[in-house]
Design a protein around this motif. Structure first.
Motif, PDB file in Angstrom:
ATOM      1  N   PHE A   2       0.806  -1.216   0.000  1.00 30.56           N
ATOM      2  CA  PHE A   2       0.000   0.000   0.000  1.00 30.56           C
ATOM      3  C   PHE A   2       0.839   1.265   0.000  1.00 30.56           C
ATOM      4  N   ALA A  32      -8.256  -0.734  -3.502  1.00 32.26           N
ATOM      5  CA  ALA A  32      -8.313   0.037  -2.256  1.00 32.26           C
ATOM      6  C   ALA A  32      -9.677  -0.112  -1.584  1.00 32.26           C
ATOM      7  N   HIS A  35     -10.045  -3.540   0.210  1.00 35.41           N
ATOM      8  CA  HIS A  35      -9.298  -3.588   1.460  1.00 35.41           C
ATOM      9  C   HIS A  35      -9.862  -2.633   2.503  1.00 35.41           C
ATOM     10  N   LEU A  57      -7.223   2.173   4.821  1.00 29.84           N
ATOM     11  CA  LEU A  57      -6.186   2.773   3.990  1.00 29.84           C
ATOM     12  C   LEU A  57      -6.335   4.283   3.971  1.00 29.84           C
TER      13      LEU A  57
END
Length: 78
Positions: A2, A32, A35, A57
């Motif tokens: 990431f 993204a 996750h 994130l």
């Protein structure tokens, strides 16, 4: 993995008179999102689906939210 997403290669920027937007490119946006929200996805087309754990994130800390709130209130009072 990431840390590489923060590079300009995976980001795109656009702007108008009243807004500026910085976002992930299309493919990276999907990764993204999976996750960030802990969704199910296939790592590759031939594999079975996998339930990813939720991993933040993107987001704002409580201090960030407080600062934004103060700035908005201050701009409204003027």
């Amino acid at each position: 993995m990431f840390q590489r997403l923060r590079t300009s290669r995976y980001m795109k920027a656009s702007g108008r008179n009243d807004a500026a937007v910085v976002e992930f490119t299309a493919r990276v946006q999907r990764i993204a999102r999976v996750h960030q929200l802990g969704l199910k996805d296939k790592p590759n087309p031939l594999s079975q689906g996998f339930q990813y754990p939720e991993r933040q994130l993107l987001g704002l800390s409580n201090r960030d939210k407080q600062l934004i709130e103060e700035l908005v209130i201050r701009s409204l009072v003027r």
